[in-house]
Motif scaffolding. Structure first.
Motif, PDB file in Angstrom:
ATOM      1  N   ASP A  10       0.846  -1.179   0.000  1.00 19.85           N
ATOM      2  CA  ASP A  10       0.000   0.000   0.000  1.00 19.85           C
ATOM      3  C   ASP A  10       0.893   1.244   0.000  1.00 19.85           C
ATOM      4  O   ASP A  10       2.041   1.200   0.465  1.00 19.85           O
ATOM      5  CB  ASP A  10      -0.914  -0.002   1.226  1.00 19.85           C
ATOM      6  CG  ASP A  10      -2.088   0.941   1.080  1.00 19.85           C
ATOM      7  OD1 ASP A  10      -2.378   1.398  -0.048  1.00 19.85           O
ATOM      8  OD2 ASP A  10      -2.742   1.222   2.112  1.00 19.85           O
ATOM      9  N   PHE A  11       0.378   2.327  -0.512  1.00 14.59           N
ATOM     10  CA  PHE A  11       1.141   3.567  -0.532  1.00 14.59           C
ATOM     11  C   PHE A  11       0.192   4.753  -0.630  1.00 14.59           C
ATOM     12  O   PHE A  11      -0.954   4.606  -1.065  1.00 14.59           O
ATOM     13  CB  PHE A  11       2.128   3.599  -1.709  1.00 14.59           C
ATOM     14  CG  PHE A  11       1.487   3.463  -3.065  1.00 14.59           C
ATOM     15  CD1 PHE A  11       0.983   4.575  -3.733  1.00 14.59           C
ATOM     16  CD2 PHE A  11       1.373   2.219  -3.671  1.00 14.59           C
ATOM     17  CE1 PHE A  11       0.388   4.452  -4.976  1.00 14.59           C
ATOM     18  CE2 PHE A  11       0.774   2.086  -4.925  1.00 14.59           C
ATOM     19  CZ  PHE A  11       0.288   3.202  -5.584  1.00 14.59           C
ATOM     20  N   THR A  12       0.685   5.882  -0.214  1.00 17.53           N
ATOM     21  CA  THR A  12       0.000   7.159  -0.390  1.00 17.53           C
ATOM     22  C   THR A  12       1.003   8.110  -1.024  1.00 17.53           C
ATOM     23  O   THR A  12       2.146   8.207  -0.559  1.00 17.53           O
ATOM     24  CB  THR A  12      -0.485   7.724   0.960  1.00 17.53           C
ATOM     25  OG1 THR A  12      -1.400   6.796   1.547  1.00 17.53           O
ATOM     26  CG2 THR A  12      -1.162   9.073   0.776  1.00 17.53           C
ATOM     27  N   SER A  22      -4.245  13.501  -3.494  1.00 14.51           N
ATOM     28  CA  SER A  22      -3.549  12.413  -2.817  1.00 14.51           C
ATOM     29  C   SER A  22      -4.159  11.094  -3.267  1.00 14.51           C
ATOM     30  O   SER A  22      -5.376  10.994  -3.465  1.00 14.51           O
ATOM     31  CB  SER A  22      -3.690  12.573  -1.302  1.00 14.51           C
ATOM     32  OG  SER A  22      -2.993  11.544  -0.636  1.00 14.51           O
ATOM     33  N   PHE A  23      -3.314  10.090  -3.437  1.00 16.39           N
ATOM     34  CA  PHE A  23      -3.759   8.766  -3.874  1.00 16.39           C
ATOM     35  C   PHE A  23      -3.237   7.738  -2.885  1.00 16.39           C
ATOM     36  O   PHE A  23      -2.039   7.682  -2.613  1.00 16.39           O
ATOM     37  CB  PHE A  23      -3.209   8.457  -5.270  1.00 16.39           C
ATOM     38  CG  PHE A  23      -3.571   7.083  -5.770  1.00 16.39           C
ATOM     39  CD1 PHE A  23      -4.736   6.883  -6.483  1.00 16.39           C
ATOM     40  CD2 PHE A  23      -2.747   5.992  -5.516  1.00 16.39           C
ATOM     41  CE1 PHE A  23      -5.076   5.621  -6.940  1.00 16.39           C
ATOM     42  CE2 PHE A  23      -3.075   4.732  -5.966  1.00 16.39           C
ATOM     43  CZ  PHE A  23      -4.246   4.542  -6.691  1.00 16.39           C
ATOM     44  N   THR A  24      -4.142   6.937  -2.338  1.00 21.61           N
ATOM     45  CA  THR A  24      -3.777   5.806  -1.497  1.00 21.61           C
ATOM     46  C   THR A  24      -4.321   4.555  -2.173  1.00 21.61           C
ATOM     47  O   THR A  24      -5.533   4.468  -2.433  1.00 21.61           O
ATOM     48  CB  THR A  24      -4.363   5.951  -0.079  1.00 21.61           C
ATOM     49  OG1 THR A  24      -3.825   7.147   0.510  1.00 21.61           O
ATOM     50  CG2 THR A  24      -4.012   4.758   0.801  1.00 21.61           C
ATOM     51  N   SER A  26      -4.953   1.477  -1.239  1.00 21.81           N
ATOM     52  CA  SER A  26      -6.008   0.729  -0.555  1.00 21.81           C
ATOM     53  C   SER A  26      -7.362   1.430  -0.618  1.00 21.81           C
ATOM     54  O   SER A  26      -8.408   0.764  -0.556  1.00 21.81           O
ATOM     55  CB  SER A  26      -5.610   0.449   0.892  1.00 21.81           C
ATOM     56  OG  SER A  26      -5.362   1.658   1.578  1.00 21.81           O
ATOM     57  N   ASP A  27      -7.362   2.735  -0.800  1.00 21.25           N
ATOM     58  CA  ASP A  27      -8.616   3.478  -0.925  1.00 21.25           C
ATOM     59  C   ASP A  27      -9.217   3.362  -2.323  1.00 21.25           C
ATOM     60  O   ASP A  27     -10.356   3.797  -2.548  1.00 21.25           O
ATOM     61  CB  ASP A  27      -8.414   4.967  -0.609  1.00 21.25           C
ATOM     62  CG  ASP A  27      -8.111   5.231   0.847  1.00 21.25           C
ATOM     63  OD1 ASP A  27      -8.330   4.329   1.685  1.00 21.25           O
ATOM     64  OD2 ASP A  27      -7.640   6.347   1.150  1.00 21.25           O
ATOM     65  N   HIS A  28      -8.462   2.811  -3.265  1.00 23.16           N
ATOM     66  CA  HIS A  28      -8.921   2.716  -4.654  1.00 23.16           C
ATOM     67  C   HIS A  28      -9.130   1.276  -5.109  1.00 23.16           C
ATOM     68  O   HIS A  28      -9.305   1.029  -6.301  1.00 23.16           O
ATOM     69  CB  HIS A  28      -7.931   3.443  -5.576  1.00 23.16           C
ATOM     70  CG  HIS A  28      -7.987   4.929  -5.412  1.00 23.16           C
ATOM     71  ND1 HIS A  28      -8.795   5.742  -6.165  1.00 23.16           N
ATOM     72  CD2 HIS A  28      -7.369   5.746  -4.525  1.00 23.16           C
ATOM     73  CE1 HIS A  28      -8.667   6.988  -5.774  1.00 23.16           C
ATOM     74  NE2 HIS A  28      -7.799   7.018  -4.777  1.00 23.16           N
ATOM     75  N   VAL A  93       0.824   8.948 -10.701  1.00 19.64           N
ATOM     76  CA  VAL A  93       1.229   9.024  -9.305  1.00 19.64           C
ATOM     77  C   VAL A  93       2.689   9.473  -9.230  1.00 19.64           C
ATOM     78  O   VAL A  93       3.552   8.933  -9.925  1.00 19.64           O
ATOM     79  CB  VAL A  93       1.048   7.659  -8.607  1.00 19.64           C
ATOM     80  CG1 VAL A  93       1.535   7.715  -7.159  1.00 19.64           C
ATOM     81  CG2 VAL A  93      -0.420   7.221  -8.672  1.00 19.64           C
ATOM     82  N   ASP A  95       6.083   9.696  -7.338  1.00 16.89           N
ATOM     83  CA  ASP A  95       6.862   9.000  -6.305  1.00 16.89           C
ATOM     84  C   ASP A  95       8.221   9.682  -6.129  1.00 16.89           C
ATOM     85  O   ASP A  95       9.268   9.044  -6.196  1.00 16.89           O
ATOM     86  CB  ASP A  95       7.026   7.523  -6.699  1.00 16.89           C
ATOM     87  CG  ASP A  95       7.691   6.698  -5.608  1.00 16.89           C
ATOM     88  OD1 ASP A  95       7.618   7.088  -4.422  1.00 16.89           O
ATOM     89  OD2 ASP A  95       8.290   5.659  -5.941  1.00 16.89           O
TER      90      ASP A  95
END
Length: 159
Positions: A10-12, A22-24, A26-28, A93, A95
């Motif tokens: 998982d990552f944000t 912001s992109f996480t 696990s939220d998607h 995204v 990084d």
């Protein structure tokens, strides 16, 4: 390296989607299958070709309910400009801290150019439970993924 059957790390991170949010991961997962397409750098030849090919083949992914995200070490502002100039129809995204490429173990160097810790060209498909169902990693930055294989993996992950 992350392999098929592993839980996707998982990552944000910042998301360039015309704006900067912001992109996480696990939220998607409700957008699964999620295709994570790592690329070394925006505005370079093969990376531009790869992201434009995903753009041009987006219907293949949308037809099976898959969502595509590109990932590179570029800033979200650079990625938004890259999206605009290439009419990319998916989020990218950022990084910049190299946390995602480290978590997925897809870091590489262009030592002869003095460039370190960029993403290898790699594609992972993640299903709705967060499991990696497809993994492709190239040690040659000039090689593009097999887009048909990625689309087939996304279709299989959506079943």
């Amino acid at each position: 390296m992350v392999s098929v059957g592993d839980e996707a790390p998982d990552f944000t991170a910042p998301l360039a989607d015309g704006d900067v949010g912001s992109f996480t991961l696990s939220d998607h997962l409700d957008e699964a299958p999620v295709v994570l397409a790592f690329f070394p750098a925006a505005f370079t030849g093969t990376c531009t070709t790869e992201m434009c090919t995903f753009r041009d083949q987006m219907a293949n992914f949308e037809d099976v309910g898959a969502t595509v995200y590109g990932i590179s070490i570029d800033t979200p502002f650079t990625l938004n400009e890259f999206r605009d100039q290439n009419d990319l129809n998916f989020g990218l995204v950022s990084d910049t801290n190299r946390e995602i490429i480290d978590a997925y173990d897809v870091s590489m160097d262009f030592a002869d150019l003095g460039v370190r810790d960029v993403a290898k060209r790699a594609v992972f498909v993640v299903d709705g439970s967060g499991t990696v169902t497809y993994a492709w990693v190239s040690d040659d930055p000039g090689v593009e993924p097999d887009y048909d294989a990625v689309a087939a993996a996304a279709e299989e992950a959506s079943a």
